[in-house]
Design a protein around this motif. Structure first.
Motif, short mmCIF file in Angstrom:
data_model
loop_
_atom_site.label_atom_id
_atom_site.label_comp_id
_atom_site.label_asym_id
_atom_site.label_seq_id
_atom_site.Cartn_x
_atom_site.Cartn_y
_atom_site.Cartn_z
N LEU A 62 0.82 -1.36 -0.07
CA LEU A 62 -0.13 0.03 -0.06
C LEU A 62 0.82 1.21 0.10
O LEU A 62 0.49 2.40 -0.67
N LYS A 63 2.19 1.17 0.61
CA LYS A 63 2.99 2.22 0.61
C LYS A 63 3.42 2.68 -0.70
O LYS A 63 3.70 3.72 -0.93
N GLU A 64 3.32 1.84 -1.51
CA GLU A 64 4.02 2.07 -2.84
C GLU A 64 3.05 3.13 -3.86
O GLU A 64 3.46 3.83 -4.42
N TYR A 65 1.80 3.04 -3.46
CA TYR A 65 0.79 3.77 -3.91
C TYR A 65 0.80 5.29 -3.65
O TYR A 65 0.25 6.07 -4.14
N CYS A 66 1.57 5.41 -2.33
CA CYS A 66 1.90 7.03 -1.93
C CYS A 66 3.26 7.30 -2.26
O CYS A 66 3.52 8.55 -1.86
N SER A 67 3.95 6.71 -3.27
CA SER A 67 5.27 6.96 -3.82
C SER A 67 5.22 8.10 -4.97
O SER A 67 4.10 7.60 -5.93
N PRO A 68 5.98 9.08 -5.05
CA PRO A 68 6.98 9.46 -4.09
C PRO A 68 6.27 10.31 -2.90
O PRO A 68 6.99 10.73 -1.72
N PHE A 88 2.14 11.31 -1.03
CA PHE A 88 0.88 10.72 -0.65
C PHE A 88 -0.07 11.40 -1.77
O PHE A 88 -0.93 10.54 -2.33
N PHE A 89 -0.04 12.65 -2.30
CA PHE A 89 -1.03 12.93 -3.27
C PHE A 89 -0.83 12.27 -4.75
O PHE A 89 -2.11 12.49 -5.36
N MET A 90 -0.13 11.53 -4.84
CA MET A 90 0.13 10.80 -6.06
C MET A 90 -0.86 9.56 -5.92
O MET A 90 -0.85 8.85 -7.02
N MET A 91 -1.23 9.24 -4.95
CA MET A 91 -2.16 7.99 -4.84
C MET A 91 -2.92 7.70 -5.91
O MET A 91 -3.15 6.75 -6.50
N PRO A 92 -3.97 8.62 -6.25
CA PRO A 92 -5.09 8.52 -6.83
C PRO A 92 -4.39 8.27 -8.62
O PRO A 92 -4.99 7.47 -9.28
#
Length: 224
Positions: free
Chosen positions: A139-145, A147-151
């Protein structure tokens, strides 16, 4: 030209709604599955050191795909995912070749077939990723680099399913339409069969290989 929009459907009432099934795609898919089972039985029956033609073809396909899976993943994971790679490629290859035979049609020219296989690969890849990295790291990879990049990262993963499915569907359906249009517009007895062989054998083989390898690459990206 009326064949372009003609779909044989089975409509089943279910809880106040109607479920619609593409009969042609279902029947053709079962023909492919039956042919693969018969091929597997005949190829593996009485296996010998000096292989017979069917055994040789089976061993060549399995060893080639096993090697490609091992290159994309690693030796240990290849043992787990190579059977999936072989089954997926053989199913797609035979499905794409089916249209060459008169009165038979490719199940892959129905979007539901490549989309189902794309979703299957998506689920397997992400399940493998969670198993390999752990849920927290996954799940952490979706917030990389940040947090706002998750969507955007989530949309990017979903786009892979759309891309891989529509690529296969578009090529097979496009080939069928071109063959049908040329057959109606041309009185040439050679051109339509040549086009049918080209799209069925050449394009069908390439697309089956591309779909299979992209699925393996998606699994590799998730587990590494």
């Amino acid at each position: 030209m009326e064949e372009l929009g003609k779909i044989h459907q089975l409509i089943v009432p279910f809880m106040g709604r109607q479920l619609t099934f593409n009969l042609e795609a279902i029947v053709m898919s079962w023909i492919v599955i039956f042919a693969l089972v018969v091929f597997g039985f005949l190829a593996a029956r009485k296996s010998a050191t000096l292989p017979r033609p069917l055994q040789l073809i089976g061993e060549l396909i399995v060893s080639t795909l096993y090697g490609l899976t091992e290159d994309a993943l690693d030796k240990e994971r290849a043992k787990k995912y190579a059977p999936l790679t072989c089954a997926l490629f053989m199913f797609l290859l035979l499905s794409n070749w089916l249209g060459i035979i008169p009165h038979l049609h490719e199940p892959t020219k129905d979007l539901n077939t490549p989309l189902s296989l794309g979703l299957m690969g998506f689920v397997i890849a992400h399940a493998a990723g969670i198993r390999s990295k752990g849920l927290k790291a996954y799940l952490k990879e979706y917030c990389s680099p940040i947090f706002f990049m998750m969507p955007l990262n989530v949309i990017g993963e979903l786009a892979k399913v759309v891309s891989i499915s529509f690529r296969l569907f578009g090529n097979i359906m496009g080939g069928s339409i071109i063959i049908l249009v040329v057959s109606y517009l041309s009185y040439n007895l050679i051109l339509p069969p040549l086009l049918n062989a080209f799209f069925g054998l050449f394009v069908g083989t390439i697309q089956a290989f591309v779909f299979t390898m992209l699925t393996v690459v998606y699994i590799s990206v998730q587990v590494k």
